[in-house]
Design a protein around this motif. Structure first.
Motif, mmCIF file in Angstrom:
data_model
loop_
_atom_site.group_PDB
_atom_site.id
_atom_site.type_symbol
_atom_site.label_atom_id
_atom_site.label_comp_id
_atom_site.label_asym_id
_atom_site.label_seq_id
_atom_site.Cartn_x
_atom_site.Cartn_y
_atom_site.Cartn_z
ATOM 1 N N GLU A 680 -9.658 5.987 -11.522
ATOM 2 C CA GLU A 680 -10.668 5.021 -12.854
ATOM 3 C C GLU A 680 -10.154 4.554 -13.588
ATOM 4 N N GLU A 681 -10.582 3.255 -14.086
ATOM 5 C CA GLU A 681 -10.656 2.028 -14.152
ATOM 6 C C GLU A 681 -11.358 1.642 -15.797
ATOM 7 N N ASP A 682 -10.867 1.873 -16.917
ATOM 8 C CA ASP A 682 -11.377 1.874 -18.582
ATOM 9 C C ASP A 682 -11.869 0.175 -18.926
ATOM 10 N N ARG A 683 -11.868 -0.693 -17.901
ATOM 11 C CA ARG A 683 -12.446 -1.883 -18.532
ATOM 12 C C ARG A 683 -13.835 -1.875 -18.557
ATOM 13 N N TYR A 684 -14.651 -1.490 -17.093
ATOM 14 C CA TYR A 684 -16.676 -2.428 -16.780
ATOM 15 C C TYR A 684 -16.984 -0.299 -16.499
ATOM 16 N N GLU A 685 -16.317 0.523 -16.007
ATOM 17 C CA GLU A 685 -16.695 1.807 -16.069
ATOM 18 C C GLU A 685 -15.766 2.845 -16.736
ATOM 19 N N PRO A 686 -15.418 2.735 -18.264
ATOM 20 C CA PRO A 686 -14.710 4.252 -18.370
ATOM 21 C C PRO A 686 -15.063 5.676 -18.304
ATOM 22 N N GLY A 687 -14.494 6.178 -18.011
ATOM 23 C CA GLY A 687 -14.688 7.637 -17.674
ATOM 24 C C GLY A 687 -15.486 8.208 -16.220
ATOM 25 N N ARG A 688 -15.512 7.022 -15.338
ATOM 26 C CA ARG A 688 -16.430 7.586 -14.494
ATOM 27 C C ARG A 688 -15.378 7.490 -12.830
ATOM 28 N N TRP A 689 -15.062 8.616 -12.369
ATOM 29 C CA TRP A 689 -13.618 8.376 -11.120
ATOM 30 C C TRP A 689 -14.470 8.344 -10.031
ATOM 31 N N GLN A 690 -13.361 6.880 -9.128
ATOM 32 C CA GLN A 690 -14.192 7.054 -8.081
ATOM 33 C C GLN A 690 -13.374 6.714 -6.693
ATOM 34 N N ASN A 691 -13.805 7.574 -5.478
ATOM 35 C CA ASN A 691 -12.747 7.748 -4.491
ATOM 36 C C ASN A 691 -12.119 6.455 -4.182
ATOM 37 N N HIS A 692 -10.601 6.622 -3.453
ATOM 38 C CA HIS A 692 -10.248 5.852 -3.848
ATOM 39 C C HIS A 692 -9.397 5.112 -1.822
ATOM 40 N N SER A 693 -9.374 6.577 -1.342
ATOM 41 C CA SER A 693 -8.536 6.644 -0.300
ATOM 42 C C SER A 693 -8.567 8.073 0.104
ATOM 43 N N ARG A 694 -8.102 8.497 1.160
ATOM 44 C CA ARG A 694 -7.750 9.794 1.805
ATOM 45 C C ARG A 694 -6.659 10.425 2.616
ATOM 46 N N TYR A 695 -5.768 11.121 2.780
ATOM 47 C CA TYR A 695 -5.045 11.197 3.230
ATOM 48 C C TYR A 695 -4.508 13.304 4.068
ATOM 49 N N PRO A 696 -4.199 13.297 5.188
ATOM 50 C CA PRO A 696 -3.456 14.272 5.571
ATOM 51 C C PRO A 696 -2.400 15.081 4.606
ATOM 52 N N GLY A 697 -2.706 16.489 4.889
ATOM 53 C CA GLY A 697 -2.562 17.472 4.225
ATOM 54 C C GLY A 697 -0.581 17.487 4.159
ATOM 55 N N SER A 698 -0.339 16.530 5.206
ATOM 56 C CA SER A 698 1.252 16.774 5.263
ATOM 57 C C SER A 698 1.711 16.024 4.387
ATOM 58 N N VAL A 699 1.202 15.292 3.964
ATOM 59 C CA VAL A 699 1.996 14.149 2.928
ATOM 60 C C VAL A 699 1.493 14.275 1.218
ATOM 61 N N ASN A 700 2.749 13.927 0.657
ATOM 62 C CA ASN A 700 2.507 14.229 -0.680
ATOM 63 C C ASN A 700 3.366 13.041 -1.573
ATOM 64 N N SER A 701 2.588 11.976 -0.606
ATOM 65 C CA SER A 701 2.916 10.345 -1.057
ATOM 66 C C SER A 701 2.213 9.369 -0.380
ATOM 67 N N ALA A 702 2.054 8.364 -0.710
ATOM 68 C CA ALA A 702 1.086 7.216 -0.464
ATOM 69 C C ALA A 702 1.537 6.338 -1.379
ATOM 70 N N VAL A 703 1.497 5.228 -0.572
ATOM 71 C CA VAL A 703 1.353 3.593 -0.945
ATOM 72 C C VAL A 703 -0.199 2.893 -0.910
ATOM 73 N N LEU A 704 -0.974 2.743 -2.397
ATOM 74 C CA LEU A 704 -2.517 2.670 -2.444
ATOM 75 C C LEU A 704 -2.288 1.187 -2.455
ATOM 76 N N ARG A 705 -3.654 0.422 -2.096
ATOM 77 C CA ARG A 705 -3.928 -0.831 -2.250
ATOM 78 C C ARG A 705 -4.618 -1.068 -3.371
ATOM 79 N N LEU A 706 -4.352 -1.990 -4.032
ATOM 80 C CA LEU A 706 -4.810 -2.613 -5.557
ATOM 81 C C LEU A 706 -5.848 -3.892 -5.291
ATOM 82 N N ALA A 707 -6.146 -3.971 -6.190
ATOM 83 C CA ALA A 707 -7.050 -4.885 -6.662
ATOM 84 C C ALA A 707 -6.995 -5.599 -7.976
ATOM 85 N N PRO A 708 -6.298 -7.075 -7.748
ATOM 86 C CA PRO A 708 -6.388 -7.772 -9.007
ATOM 87 C C PRO A 708 -7.319 -7.488 -10.135
#
Length: 1299
Positions: A680-708
């Protein structure tokens, strides 16, 4: 000059937009029976490439294949002259093909067959030609003998080792190697140029070696030619040793090499130029010398390098741009830099273009008398020239064709005739190449054909969408219509949708849609038809499915699965376990209504699915079985959704990524399969949650690619087979830095909303594409095909459109929308084409000619309007027509205007579905995207007499065993002078039929009585109306079952009873018919019933059927019942029960529904105080009456009009000649009116009260307004002629007299 160029461009655009429809007037289906029976000019299907290089070691094959009907024959030219294949023993042509084969097994030189070849494919309807195929033999020449001097050079100097490979066909691939076949190491300092030379930006001592060898690899012959090696000797001032670099920062200082300013070894100088063809790849190269080794950077003057198509090669010394276009023209410069300085070289790039298609001519199939166009539009740089050929010969030297007109890149065909079939070639050429296209014109004259199998049976489930296919073909293109059960009007609209390809779509199949459907294809040559029978089936449903269960181990489990399906379909019930077919055996058995599992164990645990299916549909029901182990005295824990993840943590923070770590929640006995990361980002659409990525159930850590430029906050959701967990608590926020945009808006388009504007619209960037503050869009536009500069406007980032004003009418524009923020601009935006607004057409079709085809159709011809008068995209010509009057006297006609559209730039069409024997008027207009243009002159025409429609309300009754009565009404549409009726009938008994009897009646006769000669047989009737032209559509029917067959004397219906409620009623009856006999329960409400009785005869059947309700039921032994619903409370109904197919056996009953229930108000009459008050009032009235009688007996007077000369009281002036005038008394209370309980005077009822028309004074009304009870009215005469004593009996008058 500018205006002339604009006009020509505009005309070209309009012609291009309208061509698409014209050349696809008729499409020949791929049906083999159609393809084999139609004549077709040749079409080239396969040919060798234009520049054809062959291996000298192989035989030569020059391909040329074509199709056509008749099968085409082939011939060749070589170097522009006829090539006689038969004279050369090495050359042969494949059977049923034009492919040439040259065989060298018996000797011969391939070089002798080099040259330019062209293939010709001919049949009776034209000639198609191939491209000119330039045949060359691959060459791999040896390197010329040469003695190479030793290359002596000082350390730090530049050096070029030239390769100069021998010219090969195709050119060889170059690479440098040593004598030990090791590749020469290349890097930023030493590299190979595109021309094959080896460049040293500066030479070092370690470059000394004696075997720099240039190698050329020839792909066709798979050979490698090697040049004599170079020997390189490097002269140095300071030979290297182990301590050379201890006191110096780089290798050049350690060896005493003087630093040098960068200079270019290739290209030479500061300016060069390069030409490239559109669509090819551009390779720019800059190789520089200098000490230290300079680096290379690339730029384009006035803009950025093309995004997505640019790649740096050869250690940044080469700039590779893929698929260049005209926009890539301009000046590019490379910068060579080291710590000493910078040098610059500018390369001027010119993009030329070999011809490329804008509109390639396509095959044109026309019917005799139709119009069409072949358009050949190509572009290039320089502009290509267009040359037309017909059957391989220049069109100028071909035989004249009066229906053909050549205008530049367009060939017009008007009123084309049979025998005009040919193959036309368009050649577009300039100095960089040519394009050749074949397009045949085939003139076909084919009666309609239905391509679908005959008499298909289609079954469909109730309420499903249904498609009835009826593919058809014909020339001219036939008109296809659908009918149901062989009669009625065309099916279109409502629940039906007719498609252009002949398919009838039933949007929602209902029971009443069942029947036989007929499709009829018609053109001027004839018609064809086919039938499709549609059956509507009930859906398959599981009415009682399996339920979740938790049995003990070793017990027996029964899973129920009860179904309902259409009895005419075969039902199959199967079972799945965990979505896999279940194996049935002695322990697991399938029953009629379920599944039994004996002695369940742990392996039986899982999901069980019941699948009930027919050939048309299926239904499923699912349940879970959990097995209890009594020995462990515990139940297997049920599965559930996982608990939410917790303790989210952000680490490894960087500009464009972050690592998110979380602690998984409890899986609740079902392993976690996936984790979903949302942001969720609070500048343009605050309060709206959006899908970012999906990972297997065997992991509990992930590197997330971000936008500027996004202030991120994350949460995690766990997923197992049961479902998704609740979201985790949000992470801490992380804000990324800004950058210039990497994306431009999508969905860019331009369209006019008015004649002088163009609205440019786009889809804005999303919140994660903004990349920085103060987002803006740079909107650019300019007219296409002009050299004018771009206009531009900058708008805010929350705007998604911009309106350009003061634009010319319907002009193409090039449009770009580029994103920009405070960090910079996005890459150059793609160009899209938009159009400014259209205006209404300025001209009407002229020279409109009309010809009556038959009683229901006329053909139209008109002259086209000039393209510049359309002022937009020509969509259609439209004819407006209306029926002015009928030639029959006193026949009312509707003058509503109707229209017929003729899509595209056509000059003829047919208006059909007219009424015969009528006067019509017609006007034509041109239609573009804005609307209609002015109307043409009005044409008047008269349709000839036609055949009438069928007689209406055809009824067949059989009152007894001796006679049959036929009744009918005149046809709805006589379509001419009606001269009578023709009745055809024949007796039948089962499969036996008697002779057909014909009876003719006068036009006024609408009833016929038939005396039966055979009391057993039934009769089949066919009644048609007749005019001078012939007989019309039939009305058909059969006589009902004879009374003796219906069971008179043996079978009865009696004791019909009704048990009503307020809005429903149960109807029961007794009968003596067999089980499963069908009865019809017909009911009608009291209003329509009373109307029928008052009329003295039955209403017409078509009206009566719309008022009645009916239900058909099957009987049960001895007694049957049916429930009538949705009745009106408080109304009378008549019910009739009769045998289906024979309404002579019937019984009736009448009932009344109860009034709608309402909660009764508290009755005031039961209150004690009210009873006392009423008693007091009654006593007072009694005393007043006694006083009144006493006074009358003493001669008291009261205002009664007598025939005496007595002056009237002012209130008595209303009485004149013994009658009352009510006109002044509508809103005044009578002096003698009674006073209500609250002391107010009741208002006088209006003169139109229903009481005035009744027969009594006690009338009452129901809630629905119906009248109950008897009522009367006092006539004026009675009111005035009564004597004094009768008037004194009224208590009201008595009170009045006291006053």
């Amino acid at each position: 000059m500018v205006m002339q160029r604009y006009l020509l461009t505009y005309i070209g655009v309009v012609l291009t937009l309208n061509l698409h429809h014209l050349i696809r007037a008729i499409d020949v289906p791929r049906d083999p029976s159609i393809q084999e029976s139609l004549h077709q000019p040749p079409t080239i299907t396969k040919q060798s490439v234009k520049n054809y290089i062959v291996d000298p070691r192989d035989n030569i094959f020059i391909e040329c294949e074509a199709k056509g009907n008749p099968v085409p024959t082939f011939s060749w030219t070589r170097n522009g002259k006829f090539f006689n294949v038969a004279k050369d023993p090495r050359v042969s042509m494949r059977h049923w093909s034009g492919t040439l084969a040259v065989d060298f097994r018996s000797g011969g030189r391939p070089e002798d067959y080099e040259g330019e070849y062209q293939c010709f494919a001919r049949n009776d309807f034209g000639t198609a030609i191939s491209n000119k195929i330039f045949l060359q033999v691959s060459k791999s020449p040896l390197w010329p003998k040469e003695n190479l001097d030793i290359q002596e050079v000082h350390e730090g100097a530049q050096l070029i080792l030239a390769c100069n490979p021998p010219p090969g066909l195709p050119p060889p691939a170059i690479f440098w190697m040593s004598s030990s076949m090791e590749p020469i190491h290349q890097d930023k300092r030493v590299s190979q140029g595109h021309n094959g030379d080896l460049y040293f930006s500066n030479v070092l001592q370690e470059d000394s070696q004696t075997d720099y060898s240039c190698n050329a690899r020839f792909a066709f012959t798979h050979t490698i030619q090697q040049k004599n090696p170079y020997t390189l000797k490097v002269l140095t001032k300071h030979p290297p040793n182990e301590t050379s670099f201890q006191n110096y920062t780089d290798i050049y200082s350690a060896r005493g090499i003087t630093e040098r300013h960068p200079s270019f070894m290739y290209p030479i100088g500061t300016i060069s130029s390069q030409m490239v063809l559109r669509g090819e790849d551009l390779l720019l190269e800059c190789i520089a010398s200098g000490v230290p080794t300079p680096g290379i950077m690339w730029h384009k003057k006035g803009g950025d390098l093309p995004a997505g198509r640019t790649k740096l090669e050869n250690f940044d010394k080469a700039l590779h741009i893929a698929n260049v276009s005209e926009e890539d023209s301009g000046e590019y410069f490379c910068l060579a830099s080291n710590k000493v300085g910078t040098s610059r070289h500018t390369i001027s790039v010119r993009v030329k273009a070999a011809p490329f298609w804008l509109d390639e001519p396509e095959n044109l199939i026309l019917a005799p008398g139709e119009d069409g166009r072949l358009v050949c539009q190509a572009n290039g740089n320089p502009k290509p020239s267009i040359q037309w050929l017909v059957n391989g010969e220049p069109i100028e030297s071909s035989a004249p064709n009066p229906s053909r007109e050549v205008t530049g890149d367009t060939i017009m065909f008007r009123d084309i005739q049979s025998g005009s079939s040919a193959v036309y070639q368009c050649n577009a050429s300039n100095e960089h190449g040519y394009l050749l296209a074949n397009a045949f014109v085939s003139v076909l004259d084919v009666i309609p054909r239905i391509l679908a199998p005959r008499n298909q049976l289609i079954k469909v489930i109730l309420n499903n969408r249904t498609l009835l296919n009826c593919p058809f073909f014909g020339s001219p293109i036939p008109t296809l219509r659908w009918f149901k059960n062989g009669q009625g009007s065309t099916l279109h609209g409502g629940n039906y949708k007719a498609h252009e390809n002949g398919t009838l779509e039933i949007i929602r199949a209902r029971k009443e849609d069942q029947g036989t459907y007929t499709c009829v294809a018609t053109n001027l040559l004839g018609k064809a038809q086919n039938q499709v029978r549609l059956e509507i089936k009930d859906p398959t449903r599981i009415v009682d499915g399996p339920k979740d269960a938790v049995p003990k181990k070793g017990s027996t489990v029964y899973l129920v699965c009860r179904t309902r399906h259409d009895p005419t379909l075969r039902l199959t019930v199967s079972w799945l376990k965990d979505d896999v077919p279940l194996y049935l055996g002695t322990r697991i058995r399938k029953e009629d209504d379920g599944l039994t599992i004996y002695g369940v164990s742990e392996k039986d645990q899982g999901y069980y699915t019941c699948v009930a299916s027919t050939e048309l549909d299926k239904d499923t029901a699912r349940a879970h079985l959990t097995i209890l182990d009594p020995f462990l005295n515990r139940m297997t824990l049920p599965k559930a959704r996982p608990d939410r993840p917790r303790d989210l943590e952000l680490t490894d923070l960087s500009e464009r990524s972050v690592r998110l770590t979380w602690i998984p929640g409890d899986d609740n006995n079902s392993p976690i399969t996936d984790y979903i990361v949302e942001f969720e980002e609070d500048r343009y659409e605050p309060g709206r949650w959006q899908n970012h990525s999906r990972y297997p159930g065997s992991v509990n850590s992930a590197v997330l690619r971000l936008a500027p430029y996004v202030n991120y906050q994350f949460r995690v959701i766990a997923v197992n087979e049961v479902g998704s967990s609740y979201p985790s608590l949000p992470s801490e926020r992380y804000h990324t830095n800004g950058a210039r945009p990497e994306y431009n808006p999508t969905g860019v388009k331009g369209a006019g909303t008015a004649k002088n504007n163009m609205v440019i619209s786009w889809t804005p960037l999303s919140a994660t594409q903004v990349y920085g503050p103060n987002l803006r869009y740079i909107v650019k536009w300019r007219r296409r095909d002009t050299r004018e500069s771009w206009s531009n406007r900058t708008v805010k980032g929350d705007i998604s459109q911009y309106t350009v004003t003061q634009t010319p009418i319907y002009t193409p524009y090039e449009i770009k929308v580029q994103a920009v923020n405070d960090y910079g601009m996005a890459p150059e935006a793609d160009t899209v084409i938009g159009y400014s607004g259209e205006d209404y057409p300025k001209a009407a079709p002229t020279d409109v000619r009309l010809k009556v085809v038959n009683s229901t159709a006329v053909s139209l011809q008109w002259s086209k309007v000039y393209p510049e008068t359309v002022q937009g995209q020509l969509k259609e010509y439209r004819a407006y027509y209306w029926r002015e009057s009928s030639l029959l006297k006193n026949l009312w006609v509707s003058k509503k205007k109707q229209s017929m559209s003729f899509i595209g730039d056509r000059t003829r069409g047919i208006v059909s579905r007219l009424f015969p024997y009528s006067n019509y008027k017609l006007e034509m207009v041109v239609v573009n995207g804005r609307g209609d243009g002015p109307r043409s002159d009005t044409l008047e025409f008269t349709t000839p007499e036609g055949v009438p429609s069928g007689p209406r309300y055809f009824r067949i009754r059989q009152p007894n065993l001796e006679t049959i009565t036929l009744e009918w009404e005149h046809p709805e549409h006589p379509n001419g002078n009606l001269i009578g009726y023709t009745l055809r009938y024949q007796a039948f008994n089962g499969s036996k039929t008697g002779r057909t009897v014909v009876e003719n009646f006068s036009p006024n006769q609408t009833r016929f009585l038939l005396q039966r000669t055979d009391p057993i047989s039934r009769y089949r009737f066919n009644l048609r109306s007749r005019s001078q032209i012939g007989e019309g559509e039939p009305a058909i029917g059969e006589s009902p079952l004879p009374l003796n067959e219906a069971g008179v004397g043996k079978h009865f219906i009696w004791d019909v009873k009704a048990s009503p409620n307020s809005n429903w009623a149960n109807i029961t009856w007794n009968h003596t018919f067999d089980p499963d006999t069908e009865f019809v329960v017909e009911y009608i409400n009291s209003k329509h019933w009373e109307h029928m009785n008052a009329a003295g005869s039955l209403m017409p059947p078509e009206i009566l059927s719309s008022l009645r309700g009916n239900k058909t039921v099957k009987s049960y032994p001895a007694k049957t019942y049916v429930e009538l619903v949705d009745l009106t409370p408080g109304e009378k109904y008549m019910v009739r029960v009769f045998l289906k197919g024979n309404d002579t056996i019937s019984s009736n009953v009448t009932f009344e529904t109860s009034a709608a229930y309402t909660k009764p108000p508290r009755d005031i009459a039961t209150q004690g105080w009210f009873i006392g008050l009423m008693c007091a009032i009654a006593l007072l009235v009694l005393i007043l009456l006694i006083v009144c009688f006493i006074k009358r007996s003493r001669g008291g007077k009261y205002p009664v009009r007598e025939n005496k000369d007595v002056p009237l009281d002012p209130d008595d002036q209303k009485v004149d000649n013994g009658s009352f005038d009510y006109s002044d008394e509508d809103n005044k209370p009578l002096q003698g009116s009674q006073t209500s309980l609250d002391g107010t005077i009741k208002q006088q009822e209006s003169d139109d009260s229903l009481v005035d028309y009744g027969e009594g004074g006690e009338g009452q009304f129901n809630e629905d307004g119906s009248f109950i009870g008897q009522y009367t009215v006092k006539k004026d005469k009675e009111e005035t002629e009564g004597n004094e004593s009768s008037e004194a009996t009224s208590p009201v008058n008595a009170i009045y007299s006291l006053a």
